[in-house]
Design a protein around this motif. Structure first.
Motif, mmCIF file in Angstrom:
data_model
loop_
_atom_site.group_PDB
_atom_site.id
_atom_site.type_symbol
_atom_site.label_atom_id
_atom_site.label_comp_id
_atom_site.label_asym_id
_atom_site.label_seq_id
_atom_site.Cartn_x
_atom_site.Cartn_y
_atom_site.Cartn_z
ATOM 1 N N LEU A 238 2.762 0.809 -3.967
ATOM 2 C CA LEU A 238 2.619 2.101 -3.451
ATOM 3 C C LEU A 238 1.738 2.982 -4.390
ATOM 4 C CD1 LEU A 238 5.584 2.628 -0.900
ATOM 5 C CD2 LEU A 238 3.106 1.812 -0.383
ATOM 6 N N GLN A 239 2.442 3.134 -5.511
ATOM 7 C CA GLN A 239 1.643 3.758 -6.627
ATOM 8 C C GLN A 239 0.483 3.599 -6.878
ATOM 9 O OE1 GLN A 239 4.105 3.802 -10.326
ATOM 10 N NE2 GLN A 239 2.785 5.304 -11.199
ATOM 11 N N LYS A 240 0.049 2.376 -7.038
ATOM 12 C CA LYS A 240 -1.201 1.979 -7.287
ATOM 13 C C LYS A 240 -2.140 2.294 -6.373
ATOM 14 C CE LYS A 240 -3.828 -2.383 -8.245
ATOM 15 N NZ LYS A 240 -4.248 -2.496 -6.896
ATOM 16 N N ASP A 241 -1.831 1.902 -5.157
ATOM 17 C CA ASP A 241 -2.803 2.194 -3.863
ATOM 18 C C ASP A 241 -2.992 3.878 -3.768
ATOM 19 O OD1 ASP A 241 -3.246 -0.403 -3.548
ATOM 20 O OD2 ASP A 241 -1.831 -0.788 -2.120
ATOM 21 N N LEU A 242 -1.903 4.622 -3.859
ATOM 22 C CA LEU A 242 -1.708 6.059 -3.512
ATOM 23 C C LEU A 242 -2.740 6.511 -4.686
ATOM 24 C CD1 LEU A 242 1.871 6.904 -2.408
ATOM 25 C CD2 LEU A 242 -0.084 7.317 -1.084
ATOM 26 N N ALA A 243 -2.583 6.170 -5.814
ATOM 27 C CA ALA A 243 -3.500 7.018 -6.797
ATOM 28 C C ALA A 243 -4.932 6.668 -6.542
ATOM 29 C CB ALA A 243 -3.021 6.267 -8.179
ATOM 30 N N ASP A 244 -5.489 5.348 -6.023
ATOM 31 C CA ASP A 244 -6.748 5.119 -5.975
ATOM 32 C C ASP A 244 -7.038 5.810 -4.366
ATOM 33 O OD1 ASP A 244 -9.050 3.706 -6.292
ATOM 34 O OD2 ASP A 244 -8.507 2.344 -4.593
ATOM 35 N N LEU B 112 14.115 0.808 2.468
ATOM 36 C CA LEU B 112 12.521 1.026 2.705
ATOM 37 C C LEU B 112 11.913 1.750 3.834
ATOM 38 C CD1 LEU B 112 12.374 -2.802 2.125
ATOM 39 C CD2 LEU B 112 12.482 -1.185 0.251
ATOM 40 N N SER B 113 12.398 2.786 4.105
ATOM 41 C CA SER B 113 11.889 3.621 5.315
ATOM 42 C C SER B 113 11.022 4.642 4.754
ATOM 43 C CB SER B 113 13.066 3.873 6.488
ATOM 44 O OG SER B 113 13.989 4.711 5.499
ATOM 45 N N ILE B 114 11.495 5.381 3.623
ATOM 46 C CA ILE B 114 10.798 6.575 2.962
ATOM 47 C C ILE B 114 10.407 6.362 1.519
ATOM 48 C CG2 ILE B 114 11.270 8.929 2.611
ATOM 49 C CD1 ILE B 114 13.331 8.860 4.774
ATOM 50 N N ALA B 115 9.282 6.733 1.219
ATOM 51 C CA ALA B 115 8.742 6.801 -0.252
ATOM 52 C C ALA B 115 8.335 8.002 -0.598
ATOM 53 C CB ALA B 115 7.612 5.774 -0.089
ATOM 54 N N LYS C 37 -1.292 13.519 5.456
ATOM 55 C CA LYS C 37 -0.375 12.524 5.438
ATOM 56 C C LYS C 37 -0.537 11.312 6.074
ATOM 57 C CE LYS C 37 3.627 14.125 4.630
ATOM 58 N NZ LYS C 37 5.058 14.721 4.707
ATOM 59 N N SER C 38 -1.048 11.418 7.401
ATOM 60 C CA SER C 38 -1.026 10.250 8.318
ATOM 61 C C SER C 38 -2.424 9.435 7.869
ATOM 62 C CB SER C 38 -1.186 10.843 9.897
ATOM 63 O OG SER C 38 -2.376 11.568 9.980
ATOM 64 N N LYS C 39 -3.426 10.039 7.457
ATOM 65 C CA LYS C 39 -4.555 9.127 7.265
ATOM 66 C C LYS C 39 -4.306 8.593 6.036
ATOM 67 C CE LYS C 39 -7.874 12.663 9.135
ATOM 68 N NZ LYS C 39 -8.850 13.538 8.922
ATOM 69 N N ILE C 40 -3.625 9.066 5.086
ATOM 70 C CA ILE C 40 -3.247 8.384 3.795
ATOM 71 C C ILE C 40 -2.357 7.335 3.835
ATOM 72 C CG2 ILE C 40 -2.059 8.754 1.574
ATOM 73 C CD1 ILE C 40 -2.959 11.694 1.618
ATOM 74 N N LYS C 41 -1.274 7.428 4.833
ATOM 75 C CA LYS C 41 -0.636 6.510 5.227
ATOM 76 C C LYS C 41 -1.028 5.324 5.873
ATOM 77 C CE LYS C 41 3.791 5.299 7.896
ATOM 78 N NZ LYS C 41 4.664 5.639 8.722
ATOM 79 N N HIS C 42 -2.168 5.533 6.903
ATOM 80 C CA HIS C 42 -2.794 4.415 7.323
ATOM 81 C C HIS C 42 -3.628 3.820 6.456
ATOM 82 C CE1 HIS C 42 -5.194 2.377 10.539
ATOM 83 N NE2 HIS C 42 -6.131 2.735 10.133
ATOM 84 N N GLU C 43 -4.288 4.350 5.680
ATOM 85 C CA GLU C 43 -5.131 3.811 4.644
ATOM 86 C C GLU C 43 -4.275 2.901 3.551
ATOM 87 O OE1 GLU C 43 -8.381 2.559 2.515
ATOM 88 O OE2 GLU C 43 -8.599 3.953 4.058
ATOM 89 N N PRO D 120 6.414 2.392 5.084
ATOM 90 C CA PRO D 120 7.410 3.590 4.873
ATOM 91 C C PRO D 120 6.858 4.996 5.070
ATOM 92 C CG PRO D 120 7.113 2.337 2.383
ATOM 93 C CD PRO D 120 6.052 1.552 3.589
ATOM 94 N N ASP D 121 7.650 5.750 5.504
ATOM 95 C CA ASP D 121 6.898 7.199 5.557
ATOM 96 C C ASP D 121 6.823 7.843 3.897
ATOM 97 O OD1 ASP D 121 6.868 7.298 8.467
ATOM 98 O OD2 ASP D 121 9.182 7.972 8.478
#
Length: 131
Positions: A14-20, A47-50, A73-79, A92-93
């Protein structure tokens, strides 16, 4: 409590993908001169919340950028879910927090190099925020 290997692997993914994603969205919105990085992602045992800890430079833009991230947040979670659909069964949320550890370290260094030494007088430094 110690994180399990599964939590660490998912956090790293998640860290790698979120940063990108965050860097790309910042660049696409036309905002220049702002650097954003994801310093740590902690995942709960179920594993429900990050919790994603984000560093933003320069720090004067922190509040507005974190507000913008939380609004999208919802667009980022979808991506992120699209990128990790083959690795994760359930996404996870996401919760975003400002990581102030570098500012805290910088304050310590400035104090040590200055006249007032926090080692001899620890009351000089602000107490660290806990999140």
């Amino acid at each position: 409590m110690e994180e399990t290997n599964r939590q660490k692997k998912i956090g790293g993914l998640l860290q790698k993908d979120l940063a990108d994603i965050l860097q790309t969205s910042l660049r696409d919105s036309g905002r220049t001169g702002i650097l954003i990085s994801v310093s740590k992602v902690r995942v709960t045992t179920d594993l429900s919340i990050a919790k994603a800890y984000v560093s933003i430079f320069p720090s004067k833009h922190q509040e507005e950028v974190i507000k913008e991230i939380n609004e999208n947040k919802s667009k980022i979670k979808h991506e992120v879910a699209q990128r990790t659909k083959h690795q994760l069964r359930k996404m996870p949320d996401l919760n975003f927090y400002i990581d102030d550890s570098l500012e805290y370290i910088d304050g310590i260094e400035k104090s040590i190099k200055g006249k007032e030494n926090p080692i001899t007088n620890p009351d000089l430094l602000d107490k660290r925020k806990k999140s």
